[in-house]
Write a protein that holds these residues in place. Structure first.
Motif, PDB file in Angstrom:
ATOM      1  N   SER A 262       1.154  -8.008  -1.997  1.00 10.03           N
ATOM      2  CA  SER A 262       1.652  -8.662  -3.048  1.00 10.03           C
ATOM      3  C   SER A 262       0.626  -9.706  -3.329  1.00 10.03           C
ATOM      4  O   SER A 262       0.034 -10.333  -2.199  1.00 10.03           O
TER       5      SER A 262
ATOM      6  N   THR B  33       4.042  -3.703 -10.824  1.00  9.06           N
ATOM      7  CA  THR B  33       5.109  -4.018  -9.645  1.00  9.06           C
ATOM      8  C   THR B  33       5.526  -2.714  -9.312  1.00  9.06           C
ATOM      9  O   THR B  33       5.623  -1.745  -9.918  1.00  9.06           O
TER      10      THR B  33
ATOM     11  N   ASP C 232       4.001  -6.902  -5.711  1.00  3.49           N
ATOM     12  CA  ASP C 232       3.481  -7.022  -7.021  1.00  3.49           C
ATOM     13  C   ASP C 232       2.143  -7.649  -6.731  1.00  3.49           C
ATOM     14  O   ASP C 232       1.647  -8.396  -5.929  1.00  3.49           O
TER      15      ASP C 232
END
Length: 446
Positions: A169, A232, A255
């Motif tokens: 992420s 995502t 993400d």
């Protein structure tokens, strides 16, 4: 995606589930107010919820279903409470309450006449679940029915968890970047696990998952990602039946950002590297590839991806099967090394190589001047395409991130679901539910 008017993460819907011996053999039901004699009145609306109220140890990989007779469904809410004292299965990046609620929410899909609702995702093992359904009849009279039940807990040693993933992420990556998910246990029900992993991009793309062994799933798009966008990955793994008796125990979210488009082409014959960004050449420099005296010393041709980079690296041939004492053994200190395969290939600075742009003299790496290697190091992102041409050694699909070596048709054929996934639409193709559930529901209208 199948083009349905409803989220396609679940493509199978049904009115009743013949579950044969399972704990949700009947459904909770209720009827609305008596409308006999009312203007335009008819039969009262009736709602049925499955699993039934009070059921215990319901399999988490069976869908929640709501059906309405003599009316239409106006709202369904599914609330889950984790068992007391439960700890997260693995450390995750901190998420806002809104993001966490969105990932863990059990959404559902309605049929066209709004008389059938089926959950999109599986339930968390060992949780307390409350389903509240509301329906309305032709006269506007509403009926609400509630069903509360508990799900079967996951058994110790049979709890599927996420071991690692690439990218992480908040990372910014190149346009060729795959999504790599490594599990801690073997996955046998690959189609169900694929269907539970939802990829959502800001710009249109079509992709699919492939498996490399039983514990690694890789998502690749048909073409490179469009640059400058967010992606995502919602891993709806809680309750997914990964194998016999093995369930996912937690949902995860990744993400990351796709950065600028940068593609490097290395020509083994002309000994030149050309770097293009946004379709324009931004750097061209002389190189020296593998000398080709052995297969190990031949640079692999094909579409590679940049994987990692080191400002300083000790390159030891023992790591690629040439031990100390062998006539070809080497151990070099190199600067500005960018990896593009798992067979020991890097682009790196080689100030000792006096044949840059003229001859291939390396042990398989791409040699460059210190200035050019520094520039490449500083301007490379993980997942940038790195294309080598002109050698007789082809990059293997599982050598590093050689996933672009498969054509799109081959990639799709190797997907357990076997359908492309449009990432700018919600949901996934296929069904995350257990095989028995799939056999009991009919395809949704398209």
């Amino acid at each position: 995606m199948n083009g349905s008017a409803f989220p396609p993460s679940l493509r199978r819907m049904g009115v009743g589930l013949a579950v044969g011996g399972l704990l949700l053999a009947t459904a909770c039901s209720g009827t609305g107010a008596d409308t006999t004699g009312a203007e335009g009145g008819g039969d009262a609306v009736e709602l049925q919820i499955s699993p039934e109220d009070g059921a215990a140890e319901v399999r988490p990989d069976l869908p929640v279903t709501v059906t309405a007779t003599n009316g239409t469904i106006t709202d369904v809410k599914v609330e889950q409470t984790a068992p007391e004292g439960a700890e997260p299965a693995a450390e995750q990046p901190e998420r806002s309450p809104e993001d966490a609620a969105g990932l863990d929410a059990i959404t559902g899909s309605l049929n066209e006449d709004k008389t059938e609702w089926v959950s999109d995702w599986t339930l968390t093992p060992g949780s307390e679940v409350t389903v509240t359904a509301t329906a309305e009849d032709a006269d506007g009279e509403t009926t609400e029915v509630v069903s509360s039940f508990s799900t079967l807990p996951a058994t110790e040693g049979q709890r599927l968890e996420l071991a690692s993933n690439f990218p992480l992420s908040d990372e910014t990556v190149g346009v060729g970047m795959p999504i790599i998910v490594n599990f801690d246990l073997p996955v046998q029900n690959k189609a169900q696990v694929e269907a539970a992993m939802e990829v959502v991009s800001e710009k249109p793309a079509v992709g699919a998952w492939n498996w490399f062994g039983d514990q690694t799933a890789v998502f690749r798009t048909e073409e490179y990602w469009e640059p400058d966008q967010n992606v995502t990955v919602n891993l709806h793994l809680a309750g997914v039946p990964a194998a016999d008796g093995v369930y996912g125990v937690e949902n995860y979210q990744i993400d990351f950002q796709i950065g600028r488009e940068q593609i490097t082409t290395v020509d083994n014959d002309t000994h030149q590297a050309v770097v293009e960004s946004g379709g324009e050449t931004v750097r061209e420099f002389p190189i020296s590839n593998g000398n080709g005296s052995t297969r190990a010393y031949t640079t692999t041709s094909g579409v590679h991806l940049t994987m990692e980079k080191y400002q300083h690296l000790v390159m030891d041939s023992a790591t690629v099967g040439i031990p100390e004492g062998h006539p070809d053994y080497y151990k070099l200190d190199v600067d500005y090394a960018v990896r593009f395969s798992n067979s020991g290939e890097f682009l790196h600075a080689a100030p000792w190589n006096g044949s840059l742009g003229q001859a291939n003299l390396s042990h398989g790496c791409t040699n460059a001047s210190t200035e050019d290697a520094r520039w490449f190091y500083e301007n490379s992102l993980m997942g940038d395409p790195y294309v080598v041409t002109g050698t007789d050694r082809e990059l293997e699909v599982d050598n590093g991130w050689g996933y672009w070596q498969r054509s799109w048709d081959e990639w799709l054929e190797n997907s357990a679901v076997g359908e492309p996934d449009a990432t700018d639409e919600p949901g996934t193709p296929g069904s995350p539910f257990g095989a028995e559930a799939d056999a009991q529901v009919s395809p949704a209208a398209s």
